[in-house]
Design a protein around this motif. Sequence first.
Motif, PDB file in Angstrom:
ATOM      1  N   ILE A  17       1.334  -2.229   2.726  1.00 41.53           N
ATOM      2  CA  ILE A  17       2.445  -1.404   2.242  1.00 41.53           C
ATOM      3  C   ILE A  17       3.642  -1.512   3.176  1.00 41.53           C
ATOM      4  O   ILE A  17       4.801  -1.541   2.733  1.00 41.53           O
ATOM      5  CB  ILE A  17       2.000   0.072   2.095  1.00 41.53           C
ATOM      6  CG1 ILE A  17       0.955   0.204   0.993  1.00 41.53           C
ATOM      7  CG2 ILE A  17       3.197   0.979   1.810  1.00 41.53           C
ATOM      8  CD1 ILE A  17       1.403  -0.316  -0.344  1.00 41.53           C
ATOM      9  N   LYS A  20       6.444  -3.848   2.684  1.00 42.74           N
ATOM     10  CA  LYS A  20       7.322  -3.559   1.545  1.00 42.74           C
ATOM     11  C   LYS A  20       7.193  -4.616   0.444  1.00 42.74           C
ATOM     12  O   LYS A  20       8.183  -5.264   0.039  1.00 42.74           O
ATOM     13  CB  LYS A  20       8.776  -3.415   1.997  1.00 42.74           C
ATOM     14  CG  LYS A  20       8.988  -2.325   3.031  1.00 42.74           C
ATOM     15  CD  LYS A  20      10.441  -2.099   3.316  1.00 42.74           C
ATOM     16  CE  LYS A  20      10.640  -1.072   4.424  1.00 42.74           C
ATOM     17  NZ  LYS A  20       9.992   0.215   4.172  1.00 42.74           N
ATOM     18  N   SER A  23       5.833  -5.664  -6.244  1.00 37.53           N
ATOM     19  CA  SER A  23       4.637  -5.804  -7.071  1.00 37.53           C
ATOM     20  C   SER A  23       4.945  -6.450  -8.411  1.00 37.53           C
ATOM     21  O   SER A  23       5.724  -5.924  -9.204  1.00 37.53           O
ATOM     22  CB  SER A  23       4.001  -4.426  -7.309  1.00 37.53           C
ATOM     23  OG  SER A  23       2.984  -4.530  -8.283  1.00 37.53           O
ATOM     24  N   LYS A  30       3.346   0.257  -9.732  1.00 38.81           N
ATOM     25  CA  LYS A  30       4.082  -0.526  -8.737  1.00 38.81           C
ATOM     26  C   LYS A  30       4.230   0.239  -7.423  1.00 38.81           C
ATOM     27  O   LYS A  30       5.331   0.504  -6.948  1.00 38.81           O
ATOM     28  CB  LYS A  30       5.458  -0.950  -9.267  1.00 38.81           C
ATOM     29  CG  LYS A  30       5.409  -1.658 -10.624  1.00 38.81           C
ATOM     30  CD  LYS A  30       4.525  -2.886 -10.596  1.00 38.81           C
ATOM     31  CE  LYS A  30       4.494  -3.589 -11.937  1.00 38.81           C
ATOM     32  NZ  LYS A  30       3.521  -4.700 -11.973  1.00 38.81           N
ATOM     33  N   TYR A  31       3.089   0.584  -6.829  1.00 40.28           N
ATOM     34  CA  TYR A  31       3.042   1.329  -5.561  1.00 40.28           C
ATOM     35  C   TYR A  31       3.785   2.663  -5.666  1.00 40.28           C
ATOM     36  O   TYR A  31       4.366   3.142  -4.694  1.00 40.28           O
ATOM     37  CB  TYR A  31       3.597   0.504  -4.402  1.00 40.28           C
ATOM     38  CG  TYR A  31       2.856  -0.791  -4.171  1.00 40.28           C
ATOM     39  CD1 TYR A  31       1.547  -0.784  -3.691  1.00 40.28           C
ATOM     40  CD2 TYR A  31       3.443  -2.016  -4.439  1.00 40.28           C
ATOM     41  CE1 TYR A  31       0.848  -1.973  -3.501  1.00 40.28           C
ATOM     42  CE2 TYR A  31       2.758  -3.202  -4.258  1.00 40.28           C
ATOM     43  CZ  TYR A  31       1.453  -3.176  -3.786  1.00 40.28           C
ATOM     44  OH  TYR A  31       0.769  -4.353  -3.592  1.00 40.28           O
ATOM     45  N   LYS A  40       4.247   9.739  -6.112  1.00 38.93           N
ATOM     46  CA  LYS A  40       4.408   8.457  -5.444  1.00 38.93           C
ATOM     47  C   LYS A  40       3.531   8.318  -4.203  1.00 38.93           C
ATOM     48  O   LYS A  40       2.987   7.240  -3.949  1.00 38.93           O
ATOM     49  CB  LYS A  40       5.874   8.234  -5.073  1.00 38.93           C
ATOM     50  CG  LYS A  40       6.766   7.930  -6.266  1.00 38.93           C
ATOM     51  CD  LYS A  40       8.195   7.673  -5.820  1.00 38.93           C
ATOM     52  CE  LYS A  40       9.090   7.345  -7.012  1.00 38.93           C
ATOM     53  NZ  LYS A  40      10.488   7.096  -6.610  1.00 38.93           N
ATOM     54  N   LYS A  44       0.819   5.034  -3.306  1.00 33.96           N
ATOM     55  CA  LYS A  44       1.242   3.976  -2.397  1.00 33.96           C
ATOM     56  C   LYS A  44       0.089   3.083  -1.941  1.00 33.96           C
ATOM     57  O   LYS A  44       0.303   1.919  -1.620  1.00 33.96           O
ATOM     58  CB  LYS A  44       1.959   4.570  -1.189  1.00 33.96           C
ATOM     59  CG  LYS A  44       3.401   4.948  -1.484  1.00 33.96           C
ATOM     60  CD  LYS A  44       4.103   5.470  -0.249  1.00 33.96           C
ATOM     61  CE  LYS A  44       5.564   5.810  -0.557  1.00 33.96           C
ATOM     62  NZ  LYS A  44       6.264   6.354   0.627  1.00 33.96           N
ATOM     63  N   ASP A  46      -2.575   2.512  -3.817  1.00 30.25           N
ATOM     64  CA  ASP A  46      -3.320   2.056  -4.995  1.00 30.25           C
ATOM     65  C   ASP A  46      -2.954   0.612  -5.294  1.00 30.25           C
ATOM     66  O   ASP A  46      -2.087   0.330  -6.121  1.00 30.25           O
ATOM     67  CB  ASP A  46      -3.028   2.971  -6.191  1.00 30.25           C
ATOM     68  CG  ASP A  46      -3.958   2.693  -7.358  1.00 30.25           C
ATOM     69  OD1 ASP A  46      -4.999   2.039  -7.139  1.00 30.25           O
ATOM     70  OD2 ASP A  46      -3.663   3.130  -8.468  1.00 30.25           O
ATOM     71  N   ALA A  47      -3.635  -0.294  -4.622  1.00 33.49           N
ATOM     72  CA  ALA A  47      -3.362  -1.726  -4.756  1.00 33.49           C
ATOM     73  C   ALA A  47      -4.454  -2.382  -5.596  1.00 33.49           C
ATOM     74  O   ALA A  47      -5.179  -1.721  -6.331  1.00 33.49           O
ATOM     75  CB  ALA A  47      -3.273  -2.356  -3.373  1.00 33.49           C
TER      76      ALA A  47
END
Length: 475
Positions: A17, A20, A23, A30-31, A40, A44, A46-47
């Motif tokens: 993260i 930066k 995605s 998208k993060y 949000k 952050k 959640d990839a």
Amino acid sequence: MENQQKMPLYQALVEHINKKPISFHVPGHKYGMIAKDYYKEILKLDATELSGLDDLHSPVGAILEAEQLLQDLYQTKNSFFLVNGSTVGNLAMIMAACHENDFVLVQRNCHKSILNGLRLAKVQPIFLEPEINDEWKVAAGVPMETIREAIDLYPSARALILTHPNYYGMAYDLESIINYAHIHNIPVLVDEAHGPHFIIGSPFPPSAVQVGADIVVQSAHKTLPAMTMGSFLHMNSHRVDVNKVKDYLQLFQSSSPSYPIMASLDAARNFLAAYKQDDASYLIKEINRFKERLSDIQGIKVLSYPNHLGDPLKVTIQSISHLSGFELQSKLEEQGIFTEMADSYNVLMILPLLKENQIFPLEETAERIQQVLKGITDNERKVEPPIFEQKISGLAIPYGKMEDLEEKRLPLLEAVGQVSAETIIPYPPGIPLLLKGERIGKEQISNLKKLVEHGARFQGGSLLENGQIKVYVTS
């Protein structure tokens, strides 16, 4: 021991993260960019399975290192992260250990996920009646004499499946049972959903991991600071093939595992590894002060574990007024106190695993409970504990034959002696009162009617409000 201060998976996500990244991959938020502001921060981490973030189903990097740290902490042969709750662990361990038509010995007051695993494996379950605690009016563990008798009757049993502790935190002499089963070369599989913190040691009971269970499944999210659905599966021996367990975990777990859940498991392991004896001493002092405060309140009593074998994080209060446990729980909710569960007589609270100097509003909670019960007087209530009619019993109809049978509806009283076509589960705690394929006894109907009258919630039993139940047409 390995460096338990590390959180490799969490750190890998943070490093990712901090770069930066832009995605062009799932997930769609998208993060957290495509989300409300308050959401949000949650998103952050959640990839997905990107370079450097590893793959749960074939780990070689951060996830593998995190699982190895877990294995090192619990001193097991293998430990795995679960992102679909203890349910997926229970399913995988049963499918890996058992074959179709095997006899499997099962503690009768097990979670519904155990029953679902038995059904998927198409085994022949042999249910073992637990002891009933007369003061608590709940089912506890299976007595040793029942274990011995069951193994004598079914020496070829493929596995023994136990629940430890029970939902209320009651523990028992698990080590003696495991040792006896191992003498007969029977693997012991333990649903220890409520005991991931037991490896801390005193004042907690010994963990099934520590006393030699072959496979242990734990819900890290229940008592450790992990996200909901975050769980562990531990393997302690070679009696069950680890490759089969891995195979079934890949089969049952999501192909898109949640990275926040996995990171929270990494962090929960780190939290547990750092837990010190001073933390435990502080926790017990806070719990004892809370229980003493509750003991001074009229209308309830604080229950104590038989032989002092139980989880201090679980505090059960029993109504000794005209209120049922369900009614007491509702009154507490009106004051903003939301408890884990209630039964006809008791209300269960699960306390946090506090570290030294952490503050939790226990005193305020006691004051609110006192306000709830203001004017309520002690009143001895007639209590009837649940009854299991047979110490050792099987299904009247095998799993493989149920799908071909028709069903019909009957009034509850007319269903005695029939074979149930549905599993009926008071939830919580998720322990079935009546099993699909089981012959219905008089006491089971009595228990069902009593729970309906007291306002219990059920999974299954959609006809109970009409006083009916589904049964199989067998002739």
